[in-house]
Design a protein around this motif. Structure first.
Motif, PDB file in Angstrom:
ATOM      1  N   HIS A  99       1.391   5.362   8.439  1.00 45.61           N
ATOM      2  CA  HIS A  99       2.890   5.324   7.841  1.00 45.61           C
ATOM      3  C   HIS A  99       3.298   6.444   6.991  1.00 45.61           C
ATOM      4  CE1 HIS A  99       5.952   3.869   4.953  1.00 45.61           C
ATOM      5  NE2 HIS A  99       6.300   3.221   6.302  1.00 45.61           N
ATOM      6  N   HIS A 100       2.105   6.860   6.020  1.00 42.14           N
ATOM      7  CA  HIS A 100       2.395   7.638   4.974  1.00 42.14           C
ATOM      8  C   HIS A 100       2.473   9.125   5.527  1.00 42.14           C
ATOM      9  CE1 HIS A 100       2.072   9.430   0.913  1.00 42.14           C
ATOM     10  NE2 HIS A 100       1.196  10.337   1.474  1.00 42.14           N
ATOM     11  N   PHE A 101       1.738   9.553   6.665  1.00 45.88           N
ATOM     12  CA  PHE A 101       1.907  10.876   7.522  1.00 45.88           C
ATOM     13  C   PHE A 101       2.422  10.474   8.872  1.00 45.88           C
ATOM     14  CE2 PHE A 101      -2.181  11.141   4.777  1.00 45.88           C
ATOM     15  CZ  PHE A 101      -1.766  12.441   4.154  1.00 45.88           C
ATOM     16  N   PRO A 102       3.616  10.531   8.740  1.00 46.07           N
ATOM     17  CA  PRO A 102       4.411  10.230  10.184  1.00 46.07           C
ATOM     18  C   PRO A 102       4.349  11.151  11.295  1.00 46.07           C
ATOM     19  CG  PRO A 102       6.024  10.534   8.659  1.00 46.07           C
ATOM     20  CD  PRO A 102       4.776  10.394   7.801  1.00 46.07           C
ATOM     21  N   LEU A 109       1.056  -1.123   0.096  1.00 46.11           N
ATOM     22  CA  LEU A 109       0.060  -0.110  -0.092  1.00 46.11           C
ATOM     23  C   LEU A 109       1.173   1.464  -0.058  1.00 46.11           C
ATOM     24  CD1 LEU A 109      -2.431  -1.343   2.868  1.00 46.11           C
ATOM     25  CD2 LEU A 109      -2.985  -0.991   0.410  1.00 46.11           C
ATOM     26  N   LEU A 110       0.738   2.190  -1.097  1.00 43.03           N
ATOM     27  CA  LEU A 110       1.507   3.439  -1.038  1.00 43.03           C
ATOM     28  C   LEU A 110       2.965   2.983  -1.080  1.00 43.03           C
ATOM     29  CD1 LEU A 110      -0.656   5.484   1.602  1.00 43.03           C
ATOM     30  CD2 LEU A 110      -0.910   5.479  -0.848  1.00 43.03           C
ATOM     31  N   GLN A 111       3.544   2.123  -1.708  1.00 45.80           N
ATOM     32  CA  GLN A 111       4.822   1.773  -2.064  1.00 45.80           C
ATOM     33  C   GLN A 111       5.418   1.163  -0.837  1.00 45.80           C
ATOM     34  OE1 GLN A 111       4.237   5.263  -3.481  1.00 45.80           O
ATOM     35  NE2 GLN A 111       3.210   3.997  -5.105  1.00 45.80           N
ATOM     36  N   GLN A 112       4.726   0.757   0.097  1.00 47.36           N
ATOM     37  CA  GLN A 112       5.033   0.188   1.345  1.00 47.36           C
ATOM     38  C   GLN A 112       4.431  -1.198   1.552  1.00 47.36           C
ATOM     39  OE1 GLN A 112       7.640   0.900   3.389  1.00 47.36           O
ATOM     40  NE2 GLN A 112       7.035  -0.627   5.065  1.00 47.36           N
ATOM     41  N   GLN A 169       5.432  -1.842  12.934  1.00 55.75           N
ATOM     42  CA  GLN A 169       6.514  -0.803  13.802  1.00 55.75           C
ATOM     43  C   GLN A 169       5.788   0.674  13.388  1.00 55.75           C
ATOM     44  OE1 GLN A 169      10.344  -2.125  12.205  1.00 55.75           O
ATOM     45  NE2 GLN A 169      10.939  -2.593  14.181  1.00 55.75           N
ATOM     46  N   ILE A 170       4.463   0.689  13.585  1.00 52.40           N
ATOM     47  CA  ILE A 170       3.854   2.018  13.428  1.00 52.40           C
ATOM     48  C   ILE A 170       3.386   2.468  14.724  1.00 52.40           C
ATOM     49  CG2 ILE A 170       1.773   3.115  12.314  1.00 52.40           C
ATOM     50  CD1 ILE A 170       2.169   1.092  10.136  1.00 52.40           C
ATOM     51  N   LYS A 171       3.974   3.610  15.159  1.00 57.09           N
ATOM     52  CA  LYS A 171       3.532   3.998  16.703  1.00 57.09           C
ATOM     53  C   LYS A 171       2.586   5.144  16.862  1.00 57.09           C
ATOM     54  CE  LYS A 171       7.853   1.976  18.490  1.00 57.09           C
ATOM     55  NZ  LYS A 171       9.025   1.742  17.925  1.00 57.09           N
ATOM     56  N   ASN A 172       2.657   5.928  15.780  1.00 55.97           N
ATOM     57  CA  ASN A 172       1.572   7.040  15.736  1.00 55.97           C
ATOM     58  C   ASN A 172       0.334   6.775  15.678  1.00 55.97           C
ATOM     59  OD1 ASN A 172       2.445   6.484  13.146  1.00 55.97           O
ATOM     60  ND2 ASN A 172       1.747   8.501  12.293  1.00 55.97           N
ATOM     61  N   VAL A 173      -0.145   5.878  16.238  1.00 60.26           N
ATOM     62  CA  VAL A 173      -1.713   5.432  16.222  1.00 60.26           C
ATOM     63  C   VAL A 173      -2.182   5.173  17.533  1.00 60.26           C
ATOM     64  CG1 VAL A 173      -1.685   4.460  13.901  1.00 60.26           C
ATOM     65  CG2 VAL A 173      -1.167   2.974  15.884  1.00 60.26           C
ATOM     66  N   SER A 174      -3.268   5.459  17.825  1.00 65.83           N
ATOM     67  CA  SER A 174      -4.399   4.985  18.914  1.00 65.83           C
ATOM     68  C   SER A 174      -5.335   4.194  18.537  1.00 65.83           C
ATOM     69  CB  SER A 174      -4.610   6.283  19.727  1.00 65.83           C
ATOM     70  OG  SER A 174      -5.616   6.096  20.908  1.00 65.83           O
ATOM     71  N   PRO A 182      -5.890  -1.896   7.919  1.00 67.92           N
ATOM     72  CA  PRO A 182      -5.171  -1.562   6.597  1.00 67.92           C
ATOM     73  C   PRO A 182      -5.320  -0.003   6.438  1.00 67.92           C
ATOM     74  CG  PRO A 182      -7.127  -2.773   5.963  1.00 67.92           C
ATOM     75  CD  PRO A 182      -7.087  -3.074   7.511  1.00 67.92           C
ATOM     76  N   ILE A 183      -6.346   0.349   6.290  1.00 70.38           N
ATOM     77  CA  ILE A 183      -6.443   2.128   6.128  1.00 70.38           C
ATOM     78  C   ILE A 183      -5.558   2.863   6.807  1.00 70.38           C
ATOM     79  CG2 ILE A 183      -7.954   4.044   5.294  1.00 70.38           C
ATOM     80  CD1 ILE A 183     -10.335   1.863   4.890  1.00 70.38           C
ATOM     81  N   GLY A 184      -5.964   2.690   8.316  1.00 71.22           N
ATOM     82  CA  GLY A 184      -5.331   3.594   9.303  1.00 71.22           C
ATOM     83  C   GLY A 184      -3.847   3.281   9.329  1.00 71.22           C
TER      84      GLY A 184
END
Length: 201
Positions: free
Chosen positions: A79-82, A23-26, A107-112, A72-74
């Motif tokens: 990841h795209h908007f770190p 998704l989005l080249q990742q 390893q995505i940390k900027n989520v709640s 998947p969306i979030g």
């Protein structure tokens, strides 16, 4: 009783499934299970919504994924908007546990990530709210999500929703126009509409 992915506590026997998806080249690694939406792949509607969201000019602030499923969306958008915090909510407890696992595994940390029935457990205002709404939960549930989002957007904040034409996109567009005073069709692809409304007041 037929059980759908919007059940709070699915009773279907666990049968985890693992797959990688770009998704989005990742490339992301996802774990899914019975009792969640679209277990075996990322559905076309979600992919279309992700592509539209990253092209959207949001004001500063956090983003909110309503009905995040296993994430998947979030996670793709986080990841795209770190530099943005992304809140992810769902009513399905099994899906939320998977979303938390998938955030950690990628390893995505900027989520709640937490449980909320619509906006009932959500506080604060967001620069952007996006949703692939639970169509099978019924029109009333979908309409409530689209309507209630307005009270959780900052001025200039944007709501994006993906719906199929045959599952109510035209009527959703009418509703969003009535509530927000505007609704733009950002794209149409394979019968899926990406609808956007801006909170102008």
């Amino acid at each position: 009783m037929t059980e759908y992915y919007y059940s709070q506590n699915p009773t279907a026997d666990h049968q985890e499934y693992h797959f990688d998806f770009e998704l989005l080249q990742q490339t992301f690694h996802f774990t899914t299970d019975n009792g969640v939406f679209c277990k075996h792949t990322i559905d076309f509607g979600s992919r279309t919504l992700i592509e539209a969201t990253v092209k959207t000019d949001f004001p500063s602030g956090s983003l909110l994924d309503v009905g995040c499923g296993y994430g998947p969306i979030g996670l793709a958008l986080a990841h795209h908007f770190p530099n943005r915090q992304v809140t992810m909510t769902d009513v399905n407890e099994r899906a939320l546990k998977l979303a938390q696992k998938n955030a950690a595994d990628n390893q995505i940390k900027n989520v709640s990530i937490f449980a909320s029935d619509g906006f009932k457990q959500i506080s604060g205002d967001f620069a952007g709210i996006y949703t692939n709404p639970p169509i099978r939960a019924g029109k009333a549930v979908v309409s409530q999500i689209l309507t209630d989002a307005k009270d959780h957007l900052v001025p200039g904040g944007k709501l994006l929703a993906v719906l199929q034409k045959k599952q109510g996109a035209p009527s959703a567009k009418k509703l969003m126009t009535a509530v927000y005073g505007n609704c733009e069709v950002l794209s149409k692809d394979g019968g899926y509409y990406i609808l956007q409304s801006v909170k102008n007041d």
